[in-house]
Write a protein that holds these residues in place. Structure first.
Motif, mmCIF file in Angstrom:
data_model
loop_
_atom_site.group_PDB
_atom_site.id
_atom_site.type_symbol
_atom_site.label_atom_id
_atom_site.label_comp_id
_atom_site.label_asym_id
_atom_site.label_seq_id
_atom_site.Cartn_x
_atom_site.Cartn_y
_atom_site.Cartn_z
ATOM 1 N N PHE A 151 101.365 -110.329 -77.314
ATOM 2 C CA PHE A 151 100.328 -110.546 -76.301
ATOM 3 C C PHE A 151 100.924 -111.014 -74.980
ATOM 4 N N ALA A 152 102.151 -111.535 -75.026
ATOM 5 C CA ALA A 152 102.845 -111.910 -73.794
ATOM 6 C C ALA A 152 103.486 -110.702 -73.141
ATOM 7 N N LYS A 153 103.728 -109.666 -73.931
ATOM 8 C CA LYS A 153 104.448 -108.489 -73.445
ATOM 9 C C LYS A 153 103.522 -107.347 -73.060
ATOM 10 N N TYR A 154 102.362 -107.247 -73.715
ATOM 11 C CA TYR A 154 101.462 -106.113 -73.505
ATOM 12 C C TYR A 154 100.071 -106.593 -73.100
ATOM 13 N N ILE A 155 99.375 -105.735 -72.349
ATOM 14 C CA ILE A 155 98.011 -106.033 -71.880
ATOM 15 C C ILE A 155 96.981 -105.235 -72.668
ATOM 16 N N TYR A 156 97.311 -103.997 -72.995
ATOM 17 C CA TYR A 156 96.395 -103.090 -73.682
ATOM 18 C C TYR A 156 96.885 -102.863 -75.112
ATOM 19 N N PHE A 157 95.910 -102.752 -76.018
ATOM 20 C CA PHE A 157 96.219 -102.464 -77.412
ATOM 21 C C PHE A 157 95.214 -101.445 -77.939
ATOM 22 N N THR A 158 95.651 -100.666 -78.902
ATOM 23 C CA THR A 158 94.725 -99.866 -79.675
ATOM 24 C C THR A 158 94.840 -100.321 -81.129
ATOM 25 N N THR A 159 94.076 -99.720 -82.023
ATOM 26 C CA THR A 159 94.074 -100.189 -83.406
ATOM 27 C C THR A 159 94.175 -99.030 -84.388
ATOM 28 N N ASP A 160 94.733 -99.342 -85.530
ATOM 29 C CA ASP A 160 94.818 -98.374 -86.623
ATOM 30 C C ASP A 160 94.636 -99.136 -87.925
ATOM 31 N N LYS A 161 93.492 -98.918 -88.572
ATOM 32 C CA LYS A 161 93.152 -99.598 -89.832
ATOM 33 C C LYS A 161 93.271 -101.121 -89.717
ATOM 34 N N GLY A 162 92.819 -101.623 -88.584
ATOM 35 C CA GLY A 162 92.786 -103.067 -88.367
ATOM 36 C C GLY A 162 94.047 -103.648 -87.781
ATOM 37 N N GLU A 163 95.105 -102.858 -87.678
ATOM 38 C CA GLU A 163 96.363 -103.339 -87.109
ATOM 39 C C GLU A 163 96.386 -103.085 -85.610
ATOM 40 N N LEU A 164 96.925 -104.041 -84.860
ATOM 41 C CA LEU A 164 97.023 -103.912 -83.413
ATOM 42 C C LEU A 164 98.277 -103.133 -83.045
ATOM 43 N N LEU A 232 92.883 -106.243 -73.454
ATOM 44 C CA LEU A 232 91.957 -105.209 -73.902
ATOM 45 C C LEU A 232 92.446 -104.637 -75.226
ATOM 46 N N VAL A 233 91.542 -104.566 -76.191
ATOM 47 C CA VAL A 233 91.845 -103.967 -77.498
ATOM 48 C C VAL A 233 90.861 -102.825 -77.714
ATOM 49 N N GLU A 234 91.362 -101.599 -77.686
ATOM 50 C CA GLU A 234 90.491 -100.441 -77.893
ATOM 51 C C GLU A 234 90.359 -100.146 -79.375
ATOM 52 N N VAL A 235 89.120 -100.018 -79.820
ATOM 53 C CA VAL A 235 88.839 -99.643 -81.207
ATOM 54 C C VAL A 235 88.213 -98.248 -81.181
ATOM 55 N N PRO A 236 88.952 -97.218 -81.565
ATOM 56 C CA PRO A 236 88.369 -95.867 -81.596
ATOM 57 C C PRO A 236 87.168 -95.823 -82.531
ATOM 58 N N LYS A 237 86.254 -94.930 -82.251
ATOM 59 C CA LYS A 237 85.023 -94.861 -83.040
ATOM 60 C C LYS A 237 85.296 -94.701 -84.533
ATOM 61 N N ASP A 238 86.303 -93.893 -84.881
ATOM 62 C CA ASP A 238 86.576 -93.679 -86.299
ATOM 63 C C ASP A 238 87.274 -94.867 -86.950
ATOM 64 N N GLN A 239 87.550 -95.915 -86.161
ATOM 65 C CA GLN A 239 88.169 -97.129 -86.693
ATOM 66 C C GLN A 239 87.190 -98.311 -86.736
ATOM 67 N N LEU A 240 85.919 -98.051 -86.423
ATOM 68 C CA LEU A 240 84.963 -99.158 -86.359
ATOM 69 C C LEU A 240 84.762 -99.843 -87.695
ATOM 70 N N LYS A 241 85.038 -99.150 -88.779
ATOM 71 C CA LYS A 241 84.903 -99.783 -90.092
ATOM 72 C C LYS A 241 85.866 -100.958 -90.249
#
Length: 395
Positions: A151-164, A232-241
């Motif tokens: 979190f000190a190195k990056y501003i934006y994140f996406t997710t995959d099965k709950g992992e940042l 910012l943490v983007e959660v794609p629609k197919d990852q909302l579960k």
């Protein structure tokens, strides 16, 4: 030579900062330090491999190692970030390892060159005085705005099965780049400032026509306030579960997070619908206070309703339809972005033209802008920007 051997042993003894041993530069440095009893060819090869890896990233070894340390996602910063007690064992180990890293970071190229019999040219690197203990603890004091670890190195994140998953190359749009829609941007901005100030912040739905700046507004706000502790943490629609897992990971983090869902819409049988509703309605998996959900959509009603839905055999048909179409009402703040009329569209064009130094008369600029929009999908801020970019190619 004996000193370099001891430094190599100290490097291998790291516990708190053990992740650093996986870094490419540190790995090559470790091999270099361990090569002191090898023949000249191997020593030179390992010296060159380390120096090449370092110079590709930073010409200053002290800066490089310190930067690794302050973004390291180790047990100490995790405890600090989650407001857990730091034991004396952890504190003692941390301070000892900061001394080790400081000693290693001050290794000069000349001191290592002296250990080899090679008389040819070998490139050098720089070092400088950094008090690792003081500087590291100062960075920890700013953990609420600077973050820790990834979190000190990056501003934006996406997710995959709950992992940042960190995003290295994110959108750099700024609020100054977005012309028009001042009322809409201000509403989103005020809500974000409430989040940053630990005040009640609403979940936000930005809805309306394509190309009007919904997504860009969210990203521009994050770009302005990341230094204040916003991510910012983007959660794609197919990852909302998996959204509850994401929220759980962030719940005790000292930073503030926008959970970003782009282009949101559902059909009535989408499995992801229940996961989002549960979070918005405040179930047992309710969102933490350091997060707010920002979703964008081209639809006011997020669930696509067909005429066949109205002809179903549900006994309580009206209630079912209302349930399907009212998801947007679960957002505390709804901000609409609709296509601009001619006057507002041309105002956006004029402001962009001034910003990017387009040398055309007002009449010619507006005439060409209207022709450009008519040949495409109609007036919008996106079309206005594309028009200005087109003009830039002609200059």
């Amino acid at each position: 030579m004996q000193n370099l051997k001891n430094i190599h042993i100290k490097l291998q003894s790291l516990v708190i900062f053990r992740n650093l041993l996986d870094d490419e530069v540190i790995t090559k440095l470790s091999k270099l330090l361990a090569s002191q009893n090898e023949d000249t060819v191997n020593q030179v090869q390992k010296y060159a491999a380390f120096t090449s890896a370092l110079l590709c990233r930073n010409e200053n070894l002290t800066q490089y190692i310190f930067n690794l340390a302050i973004v390291d996602d180790n047990i100490y910063v995790k405890k600090i970030g989650n407001n857990l007690t730091i034991s004396s064992l952890i504190s003692e180990a941390l301070d000892n390892e900061l001394e080790i890293l400081s000693e290693i970071s001050h290794l000069t190229s000349d001191s290592i060159k002296k250990t080899t019999s090679f008389k040819g040219f070998l490139p050098s690197w720089e070092t400088e005085d950094i008090d690792f203990k003081t500087a590291y603890h100062q960075s920890i004091d700013r953990i609420g705005t600077c973050g820790y670890g990834i979190f000190a190195k990056y501003i934006y994140f996406t997710t995959d099965k709950g992992e940042l998953i960190p995003v290295s190359n994110h959108d750099v749009v700024s609020l100054e780049d977005l012309k028009g829609y001042e009322k809409e941007k201000d509403a989103v901005l005020k809500n974000t400032l409430a989040l940053l100030n630990s005040k009640p912040a609403a979940n936000v739905l930005l809805y309306g026509d394509a190309g009007t700046g919904k997504s860009s507004t969210v990203k521009a706000i994050v770009n302005r306030y990341y230094s204040h502790g916003l991510r910012l943490v983007e959660v794609p629609k197919d990852q909302l579960k998996y959204i509850s897992l994401v929220l759980d990971k962030l719940s005790k983090n000292p930073l503030k997070f926008i959970i970003y869902i782009d282009d949101l819409s559902f059909t009535k049988n989408d499995n992801e619908l229940g996961s989002l509703k549960a979070i918005l309605e405040g179930s047992v998996s309710a969102k933490p206070l350091n997060t707010a959900i920002y979703a964008t959509s081209n639809r006011r009603h997020l669930i696509k309703e067909t005429f066949s839905d109205r002809e179903g055999d549900d006994i309580h048909l009206n209630e079912t339809i209302q349930e399907l179409t009212s998801l947007s009402d679960r957002f505390g703040l709804l901000v609409s972005f609709f296509r601009p009329d001619k006057r507002n569209y041309l105002d956006i064009v004029q402001k962009l033209a001034i910003q990017y130094g387009i040398d055309l008369s007002k009449e010619e600029l507006e005439s060409e802008a209207e022709i450009f929009a008519a040949a495409r999908s109609g007036r919008s801020p996106r079309i206005a920007r594309q028009f200005i970019e087109y003009l830039q190619t002609l200059q």
